[in-house]
Design a protein around this motif. Structure first.
Motif, PDB file in Angstrom:
ATOM      1  N   HIS A  90       0.897  -0.837   0.067  1.00 13.23           N
ATOM      2  CA  HIS A  90       0.092   0.038  -0.352  1.00 13.23           C
ATOM      3  C   HIS A  90       0.750   1.315  -0.029  1.00 13.23           C
ATOM      4  CE1 HIS A  90      -3.200  -3.004   1.340  1.00 13.23           C
ATOM      5  NE2 HIS A  90      -3.679  -2.337   0.714  1.00 13.23           N
ATOM      6  N   PHE A  91       2.209   1.088   1.235  1.00 14.24           N
ATOM      7  CA  PHE A  91       3.140   2.892   0.419  1.00 14.24           C
ATOM      8  C   PHE A  91       3.258   2.725  -0.854  1.00 14.24           C
ATOM      9  CE2 PHE A  91       5.632   5.349   2.731  1.00 14.24           C
ATOM     10  CZ  PHE A  91       5.339   5.465   4.007  1.00 14.24           C
ATOM     11  N   PHE A  92       4.125   1.188  -1.616  1.00 13.64           N
ATOM     12  CA  PHE A  92       4.339   1.669  -2.954  1.00 13.64           C
ATOM     13  C   PHE A  92       3.336   2.522  -3.665  1.00 13.64           C
ATOM     14  CE2 PHE A  92       5.161   0.673  -7.198  1.00 13.64           C
ATOM     15  CZ  PHE A  92       6.481   0.962  -7.596  1.00 13.64           C
ATOM     16  N   ILE A  93       2.160   1.905  -3.858  1.00 15.50           N
ATOM     17  CA  ILE A  93       1.202   2.491  -4.087  1.00 15.50           C
ATOM     18  C   ILE A  93       0.486   3.993  -4.315  1.00 15.50           C
ATOM     19  CG2 ILE A  93      -1.634   2.662  -4.067  1.00 15.50           C
ATOM     20  CD1 ILE A  93      -1.934  -0.069  -4.728  1.00 15.50           C
ATOM     21  N   ILE A  94       1.138   4.539  -3.309  1.00 14.10           N
ATOM     22  CA  ILE A  94       0.147   5.822  -2.652  1.00 14.10           C
ATOM     23  C   ILE A  94       1.823   6.578  -2.994  1.00 14.10           C
ATOM     24  CG2 ILE A  94       0.622   7.389  -0.483  1.00 14.10           C
ATOM     25  CD1 ILE A  94      -0.528   5.052   1.560  1.00 14.10           C
ATOM     26  N   TRP A  95       2.838   6.205  -3.192  1.00 16.99           N
ATOM     27  CA  TRP A  95       4.364   6.561  -3.729  1.00 16.99           C
ATOM     28  C   TRP A  95       4.239   6.785  -4.827  1.00 16.99           C
ATOM     29  CZ3 TRP A  95       9.046   4.547  -5.859  1.00 16.99           C
ATOM     30  CH2 TRP A  95      10.223   5.924  -5.777  1.00 16.99           C
ATOM     31  N   MET A  96       3.082   6.163  -6.088  1.00 20.48           N
ATOM     32  CA  MET A  96       3.243   5.661  -7.225  1.00 20.48           C
ATOM     33  C   MET A  96       2.049   6.495  -7.235  1.00 20.48           C
ATOM     34  SD  MET A  96       4.799   4.175  -9.138  1.00 20.48           S
ATOM     35  CE  MET A  96       6.216   4.738  -7.602  1.00 20.48           C
ATOM     36  N   LEU A  97       0.498   7.264  -6.678  1.00 19.67           N
ATOM     37  CA  LEU A  97       0.018   8.118  -6.823  1.00 19.67           C
ATOM     38  C   LEU A  97       0.627   9.440  -6.415  1.00 19.67           C
ATOM     39  CD1 LEU A  97      -3.177   6.920  -4.659  1.00 19.67           C
ATOM     40  CD2 LEU A  97      -2.464   6.915  -7.043  1.00 19.67           C
ATOM     41  N   SER A  98       1.908   9.401  -5.418  1.00 16.91           N
ATOM     42  CA  SER A  98       2.236  11.324  -5.970  1.00 16.91           C
ATOM     43  C   SER A  98       3.490  11.402  -6.672  1.00 16.91           C
ATOM     44  CB  SER A  98       3.129  11.029  -4.110  1.00 16.91           C
ATOM     45  OG  SER A  98       4.468  10.519  -4.403  1.00 16.91           O
ATOM     46  N   LEU A  99       3.646  10.102  -7.937  1.00 21.14           N
ATOM     47  CA  LEU A  99       4.323  10.830  -8.714  1.00 21.14           C
ATOM     48  C   LEU A  99       2.665  11.681  -9.701  1.00 21.14           C
ATOM     49  CD1 LEU A  99       6.702   8.102  -8.944  1.00 21.14           C
ATOM     50  CD2 LEU A  99       7.264   9.898  -8.146  1.00 21.14           C
ATOM     51  N   LEU A 100       1.791  10.558  -9.624  1.00 24.15           N
ATOM     52  CA  LEU A 100       0.859  11.797 -10.622  1.00 24.15           C
ATOM     53  C   LEU A 100       0.808  12.574 -10.259  1.00 24.15           C
ATOM     54  CD1 LEU A 100      -1.261   8.677 -10.729  1.00 24.15           C
ATOM     55  CD2 LEU A 100       0.216   8.714 -12.704  1.00 24.15           C
ATOM     56  N   SER A 101       1.296  13.040  -8.568  1.00 23.49           N
ATOM     57  CA  SER A 101       0.053  14.179  -8.250  1.00 23.49           C
ATOM     58  C   SER A 101       1.690  15.383  -8.881  1.00 23.49           C
ATOM     59  CB  SER A 101       0.650  14.400  -6.915  1.00 23.49           C
ATOM     60  OG  SER A 101       0.096  15.632  -6.247  1.00 23.49           O
ATOM     61  N   THR A 102       2.608  14.384  -8.621  1.00 24.71           N
ATOM     62  CA  THR A 102       3.351  15.305  -9.218  1.00 24.71           C
ATOM     63  C   THR A 102       4.089  16.353 -10.736  1.00 24.71           C
ATOM     64  OG1 THR A 102       5.307  14.514  -7.522  1.00 24.71           O
ATOM     65  CG2 THR A 102       5.939  16.211  -9.156  1.00 24.71           C
ATOM     66  N   ALA A 103       3.570  15.033 -11.292  1.00 24.04           N
ATOM     67  CA  ALA A 103       3.130  15.035 -13.363  1.00 24.04           C
ATOM     68  C   ALA A 103       2.216  16.050 -12.947  1.00 24.04           C
ATOM     69  CB  ALA A 103       2.773  13.835 -13.485  1.00 24.04           C
ATOM     70  N   THR A 104       0.955  16.212 -12.627  1.00 21.76           N
ATOM     71  CA  THR A 104       0.021  17.157 -12.477  1.00 21.76           C
ATOM     72  C   THR A 104       0.601  18.191 -11.779  1.00 21.76           C
ATOM     73  OG1 THR A 104      -2.151  14.900 -11.883  1.00 21.76           O
ATOM     74  CG2 THR A 104      -2.317  17.582 -11.866  1.00 21.76           C
ATOM     75  N   HIS A 105       0.626  18.808 -11.631  1.00 21.21           N
ATOM     76  CA  HIS A 105       0.891  19.867 -10.864  1.00 21.21           C
ATOM     77  C   HIS A 105       2.565  20.567 -11.678  1.00 21.21           C
ATOM     78  CE1 HIS A 105       2.856  18.662  -6.940  1.00 21.21           C
ATOM     79  NE2 HIS A 105       5.014  19.262  -7.620  1.00 21.21           N
ATOM     80  N   ILE A 106       3.265  19.886 -11.505  1.00 19.73           N
ATOM     81  CA  ILE A 106       4.988  20.122 -12.481  1.00 19.73           C
ATOM     82  C   ILE A 106       4.019  20.711 -14.041  1.00 19.73           C
ATOM     83  CG2 ILE A 106       6.782  20.149 -13.334  1.00 19.73           C
ATOM     84  CD1 ILE A 106       6.778  20.714 -10.593  1.00 19.73           C
ATOM     85  N   SER A 107       3.146  20.051 -14.311  1.00 20.31           N
ATOM     86  CA  SER A 107       2.937  20.421 -15.303  1.00 20.31           C
ATOM     87  C   SER A 107       1.647  21.443 -16.131  1.00 20.31           C
ATOM     88  CB  SER A 107       2.443  18.974 -16.820  1.00 20.31           C
ATOM     89  OG  SER A 107       0.812  18.942 -16.133  1.00 20.31           O
ATOM     90  N   THR A 108       1.113  21.928 -15.006  1.00 19.84           N
ATOM     91  CA  THR A 108       0.054  22.597 -14.904  1.00 19.84           C
ATOM     92  C   THR A 108       1.151  24.003 -15.091  1.00 19.84           C
ATOM     93  OG1 THR A 108      -1.471  21.388 -13.601  1.00 19.84           O
ATOM     94  CG2 THR A 108      -2.040  23.631 -13.052  1.00 19.84           C
ATOM     95  N   LEU A 109       2.237  23.933 -14.305  1.00 22.28           N
ATOM     96  CA  LEU A 109       2.849  24.934 -13.783  1.00 22.28           C
ATOM     97  C   LEU A 109       3.615  25.388 -15.056  1.00 22.28           C
ATOM     98  CD1 LEU A 109       4.691  26.988 -12.465  1.00 22.28           C
ATOM     99  CD2 LEU A 109       6.507  25.162 -11.837  1.00 22.28           C
ATOM    100  N   LEU A 110       4.418  24.641 -15.563  1.00 19.39           N
ATOM    101  CA  LEU A 110       5.142  24.710 -17.592  1.00 19.39           C
ATOM    102  C   LEU A 110       3.496  25.417 -18.121  1.00 19.39           C
ATOM    103  CD1 LEU A 110       6.995  21.693 -17.702  1.00 19.39           C
ATOM    104  CD2 LEU A 110       7.347  23.497 -17.003  1.00 19.39           C
ATOM    105  N   ALA A 111       2.378  25.099 -17.868  1.00 22.07           N
ATOM    106  CA  ALA A 111       1.796  25.540 -19.343  1.00 22.07           C
ATOM    107  C   ALA A 111       0.711  27.289 -18.403  1.00 22.07           C
ATOM    108  CB  ALA A 111       0.083  24.559 -18.717  1.00 22.07           C
ATOM    109  N   LEU A 112       0.827  27.711 -16.840  1.00 21.73           N
ATOM    110  CA  LEU A 112       0.500  28.429 -16.453  1.00 21.73           C
ATOM    111  C   LEU A 112       1.242  29.509 -16.120  1.00 21.73           C
ATOM    112  CD1 LEU A 112      -2.442  27.128 -14.632  1.00 21.73           C
ATOM    113  CD2 LEU A 112      -2.621  27.758 -17.317  1.00 21.73           C
TER     114      LEU A 112
END
Length: 311
Positions: A90-112
């Motif tokens: 479960h801890f590894f799944i949480i870590w993978m979800l944190s990568l999705l969160s990172t990809a989301t807010h960094i891509s938003t930063l690049l666009a906006l």
């Protein structure tokens, strides 16, 4: 002892945790990340072609990103709070979800980036949330790295990594360790570049940074989503024996994260109606004169199919 967890006798199976690895939770993170990355690419391509600004789609992206980074911080906080009972699966799944969160807010930063540069409150709030997400993700990554290095039993709590001696290394340990370290280092690099990107005034390399960054983030997002899908009980084959199939079951708790994805869409409709169709509000009993039509404006707009202004 690090806590009250039992680190000596590994049970034969572990309990499920639908609040972390349930189908609805996973789909919510994956769908939000996918939509955010797609919208970010559309906005950047829109600007490269020097077309007019898509104000509504920019606000939609901001809503998805805010939702993702808050839920990402939340689920990582839950994982660290439950580390004395939560297993590495479960801890590894949480870590993978944190990568999705990172990809989301960094891509938003690049666009906006220009939107954040115009408002110091939004800029520093974004940096603060990015920093909190980075710290939590790095801590989670260290736990994952330690569990791989010590070849810990998959049914023991993740907090046991600080107590157990090494039990040898699995055959794929080198690849797992190198990949984990690379992900942690990559997140730190993206954070540093993102902060610099928010404050730098030169625009010489902005397009190259946007395109290159988005390509890397799309690859990270796709890789993390595939890993979660293949590893989770909800969609794939878990790496640890689980006591039941609760992570596959659908309930209101699993539907809620998906229903919350509708909020940005509803807000988008309200923005469109507010900016295109709906006139400014007026106080009841005061009918100001409309300069364009030279007539009194009323406070009730009838629908276009039937009805009148008199209700």
């Amino acid at each position: 002892m690090f806590g009250t967890q039992n680190c000596t006798n590994a049970p034969t199976e572990t309990n499920t945790d639908a609040g972390v690895a349930g189908a609805g939770v996973l789909l919510s993170f994956i769908i939000t990340a996918g939509l955010s990355l797609l919208i970010s690419v559309i906005i950047v391509m829109h600007e490269i072609r020097r077309q007019s600004e898509a104000k509504v789609i920019r606000k939609l992206l901001l809503s998805f990103s805010d939702q993702q980074i808050i839920t990402g911080i939340g689920i990582q906080s839950v994982g660290l709070a439950k580390m004395e009972t939560m297993v590495p699966y479960h801890f590894f799944i949480i870590w993978m979800l944190s990568l999705l969160s990172t990809a989301t807010h960094i891509s938003t930063l690049l666009a906006l980036v220009n939107d954040f540069k115009r408002d110091w409150v939004l800029r520093w709030l974004r940096q603060f949330l990015m920093f909190i997400n980075l710290v939590l993700s790095c801590v989670s990554g260290i736990f994952v790295l330690m569990s791989v290095m010590k070849n810990m039993a998959p049914t023991l709590p993740i907090a046991c990594v600080w107590e157990l001696p090494s039990h040898g290394s699995p055959s794929n340990a080198a690849i797992s360790i190198a990949g984990t370290i690379a992900v942690i280092a990559g997140q730190c690099i993206f954070f540093g570049v993102g902060v610099l990107y928010l404050h730098i005034k030169a625009r010489r390399w902005i397009r190259i940074i946007q395109i290159t960054g988005l390509l890397v983030l799309v690859a990270i997002g796709v890789g993390a989503a595939i890993r979660v899908i293949l590893l989770s009980q909800a969609f794939g084959t878990p790496s640890v024996p689980l006591s039941d199939t609760a992570e596959k079951d659908w309930s209101f708790g699993q539907l809620l994260p998906l229903l919350l994805l509708l909020l940005p869409l509803v807000s988008t409709i309200e923005i469109i109606r507010g900016e295109i169709k709906v006139p400014p509000p007026i106080v009841d009993g005061h009918m100001p004169l409309d300069d364009k039509q030279s007539s009194f404006r009323v406070s009730f707009q009838p629908n276009p199919f039937w009805g009148s202004q008199e209700r």
